[in-house]
Design a protein around this motif. Structure first.
Motif: not given
Length: 205
Positions: A153-156, A160-163
């Motif tokens: 939940t700490a991941i934006d 992550l979508l861009i990655l």
């Protein structure tokens, strides 16, 4: 639609359009957008210029149709993620399908479309809605996966979508550039690496 085209039976129109688009995708992947002429597409499709122009008045209209076909196919492939054991397994399955024999032309054409769109504003405009739709579908998947406990939940999620988008595009590109890497065989390992990267952090006791 032109009057001449409406006089053609629907089944025949669909068959001819598919024939033209398949020939064009093959030419674009082989020769690039600038290196492909309408005459080359006619030759590949084994069709006269007059017959081809009844369906597509320009090279740009063919590109737009190819993008629309790819959009519908991408949506179908993404739907399969919902039935996968995990989001990452579903996405890896999607990438594997995109690299399969049935999708070979699209997989080869993808990098060409991306490169051309960087210098072609008209193509970039055509791609905009497709890319936005893909981003929305992927973002929805990420939200569901986070809610299911697959993503820390700490991941934006926008980061992550861009990655993940960059990883997916890179995998498809390197599959073409480095066939010796045998990317399809490495997909399960890549999936496990991504799973470890995004997994919720272990709680300290």
């Amino acid at each position: 639609m032109a009057a001449a085209e409406t006089s053609i039976p629907a089944d025949h129109r669909a068959e001819q359009r598919h024939r033209i688009l398949a020939a064009a995708a093959h030419c674009f992947a082989r020769d690039g957008f600038h290196g492909t002429s309408m005459q080359k597409i006619c030759t590949e499709a084994q069709m006269s210029p007059g017959a081809l122009y009844r369906y597509f008045p320009s090279k740009e209209s063919i590109i737009a149709a190819i993008i629309e076909v790819e959009r519908l196919e991408r949506a179908r492939i993404f739907d399969s993620v919902a039935n996968a054991p995990s989001m990452i397994e579903g996405l890896i399955s999607c990438v594997a399908e995109m690299m399969g024999e049935d999708q070979a032309s699209c997989a080869k054409l993808g990098p060409e479309i991306m490169a051309e769109s960087a210098r072609n504003p008209k193509l970039q405009e055509m791609l905009g809605p497709f890319e936005e739709e893909t981003s929305v579908m992927l973002k929805d998947m990420l939200i569901r996966a986070r809610d299911a406990g697959e993503i820390d939940t700490a991941i934006d999620l926008d980061d992550l979508l861009i990655l993940l988008t960059s990883i997916g595009d890179g995998i498809l590109l390197n599959h073409q550039i480095h066939p010796a890497w045998d990317v399809p065989a490495r997909l399960p390992a890549i999936g496990r690496l991504i799973t470890r990267m995004i997994a919720p952090a272990a709680k300290s006791t």
